[in-house]
Structure formats: C-alpha cells, structure tokens
Design a protein around this motif. Structure first.
Motif: not given
Length: 133
Positions: A8-10, A13-15, A59-61
């Motif tokens: 979910a985090r990645v 982040g991508i979204a 990117l940080a996520l």
C-alpha cells in the motif's frame, strides 16, 4: 500484514509520483483549474511546485523505508494542504479530470480523507501515535 502495508505504501508512492509527473506534463492545465483564486501565487507556479513535491513524496514513500512514519505524516499533511483546491473546484463548479457535475465534484471531496488515512496507515504513522500514548 507487513507485506500488505508495504504494498500500500509503495502503491501510494507510485501514484503520487505519477500524479506529480502529470502536474508537469499532460494535466498541467487541468491542475491549474483547481488552484483557488485566493492563493497568492500564479496557478502555474502552484501546479509546478506541487508536482515536484508530489514526485519527491512519492519517491520518499518508496525508498525512505527507515523514515516511513515521518514521511507518512508529511504525505498526510500534504493531502490536507491541497484539499482547498478540491473544495474550490466544487464550490466554483470547475470542470477538470472528468468531474463535470456538482455531484461528481462533491463525491471527490470524500476521497481526500481516505488518502490521508491511507498515508497514515500504510506508513505506520497512525500506529506510532497510538503506541506513544
């Protein structure tokens, strides 16, 4: 559960990174339509700046796993900070992103709190606050 939260985090982040990229390219004019009139900067500057911020947060996520709790709070705060743009779009009846009815623009407002919750849950930020009590 760790895998699900990481996914979910990645995904968030991508979204965010993708949304930021579209701020700078294909959806720049549509994002400008969401900038409230009371913002003291040009709509184009706000869109470009927020696009860069979204890319950095995305990117940080994805990559700053060690700091994911802190990043989660920053991302949640960002979602709160940009909410006035969504409200402005609704109140002023501005068509953008296929939101061409008052109902569609109103429904969209209810998704912003879900993004805040997603950021806090997926990064463990919400849990960190509960543990600290």
């Amino acid at each position: 559960m760790r895998f699900v939260k990481g996914f979910a985090r990645v995904t968030l982040g991508i979204a965010l990174g993708y949304a930021g990229f579209t701020h700078l390219t294909s959806s720049r004019l549509e994002f400008q339509a969401q900038v409230p009139n009371w913002v003291p900067f040009s709509a184009d500057f706000v869109v470009l700046a927020s696009g860069v911020v979204e890319i950095v947060l995305g990117l940080a996520l994805v990559f700053l796993v060690k700091y994911q709790v802190q990043v989660g709070w920053v991302v949640a705060a960002f979602f709160v900070a940009i909410f006035p743009g969504n409200i402005s779009q609704y109140v002023n009846g501005i068509d953008a992103f296929g939101l061409d009815t008052d109902r569609a623009r109103l429904v969209r407002l209810f998704f912003q709190p879900l993004l805040v919750a997603w950021a806090l849950w997926a990064t463990g930020a919400w849990r960190a606050v509960r543990r600290a009590r």
